[in-house]
Write a protein that holds these residues in place. Sequence first.
Motif, PDB file in Angstrom:
ATOM      1  N   ASP A  65     -40.244 -48.828  68.508  1.00 49.79           N
ATOM      2  CA  ASP A  65     -38.832 -48.551  68.780  1.00 49.79           C
ATOM      3  C   ASP A  65     -38.188 -49.675  69.591  1.00 49.79           C
ATOM      4  OD1 ASP A  65     -38.689 -46.175  67.380  1.00 49.79           O
ATOM      5  OD2 ASP A  65     -39.082 -44.925  69.129  1.00 49.79           O
ATOM      6  N   ASP A  66     -38.950 -50.312  70.471  1.00 45.94           N
ATOM      7  CA  ASP A  66     -38.410 -51.421  71.269  1.00 45.94           C
ATOM      8  C   ASP A  66     -38.344 -52.709  70.450  1.00 45.94           C
ATOM      9  OD1 ASP A  66     -38.193 -49.718  73.463  1.00 45.94           O
ATOM     10  OD2 ASP A  66     -40.174 -50.264  74.229  1.00 45.94           O
ATOM     11  N   VAL A  67     -39.373 -52.973  69.681  1.00 44.98           N
ATOM     12  CA  VAL A  67     -39.426 -54.207  68.889  1.00 44.98           C
ATOM     13  C   VAL A  67     -38.332 -54.220  67.829  1.00 44.98           C
ATOM     14  CG1 VAL A  67     -40.841 -55.564  67.275  1.00 44.98           C
ATOM     15  CG2 VAL A  67     -41.909 -54.513  69.279  1.00 44.98           C
ATOM     16  N   TYR A  68     -38.070 -53.063  67.223  1.00 40.64           N
ATOM     17  CA  TYR A  68     -37.103 -52.991  66.126  1.00 40.64           C
ATOM     18  C   TYR A  68     -35.872 -52.157  66.478  1.00 40.64           C
ATOM     19  CZ  TYR A  68     -40.668 -55.262  63.383  1.00 40.64           C
ATOM     20  OH  TYR A  68     -41.579 -56.165  62.919  1.00 40.64           O
ATOM     21  N   ALA A  69     -35.473 -52.156  67.724  1.00 36.81           N
ATOM     22  CA  ALA A  69     -34.275 -51.431  68.143  1.00 36.81           C
ATOM     23  C   ALA A  69     -33.071 -51.930  67.340  1.00 36.81           C
ATOM     24  CB  ALA A  69     -34.036 -51.622  69.636  1.00 36.81           C
ATOM     25  N   GLY A  70     -32.345 -51.014  66.727  1.00 31.81           N
ATOM     26  CA  GLY A  70     -31.157 -51.366  65.963  1.00 31.81           C
ATOM     27  C   GLY A  70     -31.428 -51.820  64.539  1.00 31.81           C
ATOM     28  N   PHE A  71     -32.688 -51.892  64.129  1.00 30.18           N
ATOM     29  CA  PHE A  71     -33.011 -52.323  62.767  1.00 30.18           C
ATOM     30  C   PHE A  71     -32.537 -51.271  61.776  1.00 30.18           C
ATOM     31  CE2 PHE A  71     -35.682 -52.551  59.017  1.00 30.18           C
ATOM     32  CZ  PHE A  71     -35.721 -53.910  58.742  1.00 30.18           C
ATOM     33  N   ASN A  72     -31.934 -51.718  60.668  1.00 25.95           N
ATOM     34  CA  ASN A  72     -31.464 -50.751  59.677  1.00 25.95           C
ATOM     35  C   ASN A  72     -31.700 -51.205  58.241  1.00 25.95           C
ATOM     36  OD1 ASN A  72     -29.583 -52.728  59.379  1.00 25.95           O
ATOM     37  ND2 ASN A  72     -27.818 -51.486  59.920  1.00 25.95           N
ATOM     38  N   SER A  90     -46.111 -42.745  67.804  1.00 24.19           N
ATOM     39  CA  SER A  90     -45.325 -42.189  68.912  1.00 24.19           C
ATOM     40  C   SER A  90     -44.462 -43.246  69.591  1.00 24.19           C
ATOM     41  CB  SER A  90     -46.225 -41.466  69.918  1.00 24.19           C
ATOM     42  OG  SER A  90     -47.157 -42.346  70.489  1.00 24.19           O
ATOM     43  N   GLY A  91     -44.838 -44.510  69.483  1.00 23.77           N
ATOM     44  CA  GLY A  91     -43.987 -45.579  69.997  1.00 23.77           C
ATOM     45  C   GLY A  91     -42.877 -45.961  69.031  1.00 23.77           C
ATOM     46  N   GLY A  92     -42.856 -45.341  67.855  1.00 24.23           N
ATOM     47  CA  GLY A  92     -41.846 -45.680  66.859  1.00 24.23           C
ATOM     48  C   GLY A  92     -41.164 -44.488  66.236  1.00 24.23           C
TER      49      GLY A  92
END
Length: 172
Positions: A65-72, A90-92
Amino acid sequence: NFQLMWQNIIANNLVSRVMPRLLGLGAAAGSLNVPASLGSGTLASSVALDSVAPDGVAIPIAALDDVYAGFNGKMVIKIDVEGFEWAVFSGGLQLLRSVKPDMVCEVLRRAPNIAEMQLFLEEAGYRNFHITNKGLVPSKNIKPVKNERDWLFTTKTAAELSALGYPVLENA
Protein backbone atom coordinates in the motif's frame (compact mmCIF):
# COMPACT_ATOMS: atom_id res chain seq x y z
CA ASN A 1 19.47 -12.41 -7.07
CA PHE A 2 18.96 -8.69 -7.62
CA GLN A 3 21.96 -8.55 -9.94
CA LEU A 4 20.71 -11.63 -11.83
CA MET A 5 17.32 -9.97 -12.20
CA TRP A 6 18.93 -6.90 -13.80
CA GLN A 7 20.97 -9.11 -16.14
CA ASN A 8 17.78 -10.88 -17.21
CA ILE A 9 15.98 -7.57 -17.79
CA ILE A 10 18.84 -6.26 -19.93
CA ALA A 11 19.24 -9.54 -21.85
CA ASN A 12 15.53 -9.53 -22.71
CA ASN A 13 15.31 -5.81 -23.56
CA LEU A 14 12.80 -5.09 -20.80
CA VAL A 15 14.50 -2.02 -19.32
CA SER A 16 11.61 0.28 -20.26
CA ARG A 17 8.97 -2.12 -18.86
CA VAL A 18 10.43 -3.69 -15.71
CA MET A 19 11.94 -1.87 -12.73
CA PRO A 20 13.26 -4.23 -10.05
CA ARG A 21 13.53 -2.92 -6.52
CA LEU A 22 15.85 -4.16 -3.84
CA LEU A 23 12.98 -4.19 -1.39
CA GLY A 24 11.15 -6.75 0.71
CA LEU A 25 7.38 -6.66 1.08
CA GLY A 26 5.60 -7.19 4.36
CA ALA A 27 2.77 -5.94 6.53
CA ALA A 28 4.61 -2.74 7.51
CA ALA A 29 7.79 -0.76 6.96
CA GLY A 30 11.00 -2.06 8.48
CA SER A 31 14.23 -3.70 7.42
CA LEU A 32 15.84 -7.10 7.29
CA ASN A 33 19.50 -8.02 7.34
CA VAL A 34 20.24 -10.54 4.63
CA PRO A 35 23.26 -12.46 5.88
CA ALA A 36 26.50 -12.37 3.91
CA SER A 37 26.55 -16.17 3.98
CA LEU A 38 23.45 -18.33 4.24
CA GLY A 39 25.25 -21.57 5.03
CA SER A 40 24.61 -25.04 3.71
CA GLY A 41 21.05 -26.30 3.31
CA THR A 42 19.62 -22.79 2.90
CA LEU A 43 18.11 -21.48 -0.32
CA ALA A 44 20.26 -18.65 -1.62
CA SER A 45 17.10 -16.88 -2.79
CA SER A 46 15.10 -17.20 0.40
CA VAL A 47 15.32 -15.27 3.65
CA ALA A 48 12.31 -15.26 5.97
CA LEU A 49 10.91 -11.94 7.22
CA ASP A 50 11.29 -13.15 10.79
CA SER A 51 14.94 -14.19 10.44
CA VAL A 52 17.67 -12.41 12.39
CA ALA A 53 21.22 -11.89 11.15
CA PRO A 54 23.82 -9.71 12.86
CA ASP A 55 25.71 -9.03 9.61
CA GLY A 56 25.03 -8.71 5.92
CA VAL A 57 23.08 -6.26 3.80
CA ALA A 58 20.18 -4.26 5.27
CA ILE A 59 17.19 -4.56 2.92
CA PRO A 60 14.25 -2.22 3.46
CA ILE A 61 10.81 -3.77 3.99
CA ALA A 62 7.71 -1.89 2.85
CA ALA A 63 3.99 -2.46 2.56
CA LEU A 64 2.46 -2.75 -0.93
CA ASP A 65 0.00 0.00 0.00
CA ASP A 66 2.91 2.38 0.67
CA VAL A 67 4.96 1.42 -2.39
CA TYR A 68 2.00 1.77 -4.76
CA ALA A 69 -0.03 4.50 -3.04
CA GLY A 70 -2.25 6.14 -5.65
CA PHE A 71 -1.55 3.52 -8.34
CA ASN A 72 -4.53 2.96 -10.62
CA GLY A 73 -3.23 1.06 -13.66
CA LYS A 74 -3.12 -2.63 -14.50
CA MET A 75 -0.95 -4.86 -12.36
CA VAL A 76 0.12 -8.48 -12.13
CA ILE A 77 1.85 -9.75 -8.99
CA LYS A 78 3.94 -12.89 -8.46
CA ILE A 79 4.23 -13.86 -4.79
CA ASP A 80 6.71 -16.49 -3.65
CA VAL A 81 7.53 -15.66 -0.05
CA GLU A 82 7.89 -19.02 1.69
CA GLY A 83 4.86 -18.87 3.98
CA PHE A 84 4.71 -15.10 4.49
CA GLU A 85 1.94 -14.53 1.94
CA TRP A 86 -0.42 -13.01 4.47
CA ALA A 87 2.21 -10.44 5.48
CA VAL A 88 2.40 -9.30 1.84
CA PHE A 89 -1.41 -9.35 1.47
CA SER A 90 -2.05 -7.49 4.73
CA GLY A 91 0.42 -4.78 3.73
CA GLY A 92 -1.49 -4.31 0.48
CA LEU A 93 -5.16 -4.62 1.37
CA GLN A 94 -6.09 -1.23 -0.11
CA LEU A 95 -4.17 -1.83 -3.33
CA LEU A 96 -5.55 -5.33 -3.78
CA ARG A 97 -9.13 -4.14 -3.18
CA SER A 98 -8.89 -1.17 -5.53
CA VAL A 99 -6.60 -2.33 -8.37
CA LYS A 100 -7.58 -6.03 -8.20
CA PRO A 101 -4.34 -7.30 -9.74
CA ASP A 102 -4.10 -10.84 -11.02
CA MET A 103 -1.79 -12.69 -8.63
CA VAL A 104 0.20 -15.86 -9.08
CA CYS A 105 1.01 -17.02 -5.58
CA GLU A 106 2.92 -20.01 -4.29
CA VAL A 107 1.04 -21.39 -1.26
CA LEU A 108 2.98 -23.82 0.90
CA ARG A 109 1.32 -26.40 3.13
CA ARG A 110 3.05 -24.82 6.12
CA ALA A 111 1.66 -21.33 5.40
CA PRO A 112 0.06 -20.22 8.68
CA ASN A 113 -2.59 -17.76 7.46
CA ILE A 114 -4.42 -19.51 4.64
CA ALA A 115 -7.82 -18.93 6.28
CA GLU A 116 -7.18 -15.18 6.47
CA MET A 117 -6.03 -15.09 2.84
CA GLN A 118 -9.09 -17.08 1.78
CA LEU A 119 -11.50 -14.76 3.58
CA PHE A 120 -9.87 -11.59 2.25
CA LEU A 121 -9.78 -12.85 -1.34
CA GLU A 122 -13.41 -13.93 -1.20
CA GLU A 123 -14.56 -10.59 0.26
CA ALA A 124 -12.52 -8.70 -2.36
CA GLY A 125 -14.19 -10.59 -5.22
CA TYR A 126 -11.33 -12.87 -6.18
CA ARG A 127 -11.62 -16.37 -7.61
CA ASN A 128 -9.10 -19.13 -6.85
CA PHE A 129 -7.56 -21.29 -9.56
CA HIS A 130 -5.03 -23.98 -8.74
CA ILE A 131 -2.32 -23.94 -11.40
CA THR A 132 -1.60 -27.50 -12.51
CA ASN A 133 0.36 -29.03 -15.38
CA LYS A 134 -2.95 -29.70 -17.16
CA GLY A 135 -4.44 -26.25 -16.67
CA LEU A 136 -6.24 -24.02 -14.19
CA VAL A 137 -8.53 -25.77 -11.73
CA PRO A 138 -11.23 -23.57 -10.14
CA SER A 139 -11.45 -24.04 -6.38
CA LYS A 140 -13.64 -22.39 -3.78
CA ASN A 141 -10.95 -22.99 -1.16
CA ILE A 142 -7.19 -22.68 -1.22
CA LYS A 143 -5.86 -26.19 -0.54
CA PRO A 144 -2.06 -26.29 -0.49
CA VAL A 145 -0.47 -29.43 -1.88
CA LYS A 146 3.08 -30.78 -1.93
CA ASN A 147 3.60 -30.28 -5.68
CA GLU A 148 2.07 -27.75 -8.04
CA ARG A 149 2.01 -25.12 -5.29
CA ASP A 150 1.06 -22.10 -7.42
CA TRP A 151 -2.38 -20.52 -7.46
CA LEU A 152 -3.94 -17.83 -9.62
CA PHE A 153 -6.03 -15.33 -7.67
CA THR A 154 -8.06 -13.21 -10.09
CA THR A 155 -11.38 -11.45 -10.47
CA LYS A 156 -11.69 -12.95 -13.95
CA THR A 157 -14.19 -15.74 -14.54
CA ALA A 158 -13.26 -19.16 -15.90
CA ALA A 159 -14.87 -18.13 -19.21
CA GLU A 160 -12.76 -14.96 -19.39
CA LEU A 161 -9.57 -16.93 -18.69
CA SER A 162 -10.52 -19.49 -21.35
CA ALA A 163 -11.13 -16.69 -23.85
CA LEU A 164 -7.61 -15.43 -23.12
CA GLY A 165 -6.25 -18.86 -24.03
CA TYR A 166 -5.71 -20.34 -20.58
CA PRO A 167 -6.92 -23.93 -20.23
CA VAL A 168 -9.51 -24.09 -17.45
CA LEU A 169 -10.49 -27.54 -16.24
CA GLU A 170 -14.07 -27.21 -15.06
CA ASN A 171 -14.52 -30.81 -13.89
CA ALA A 172 -11.10 -31.55 -12.40
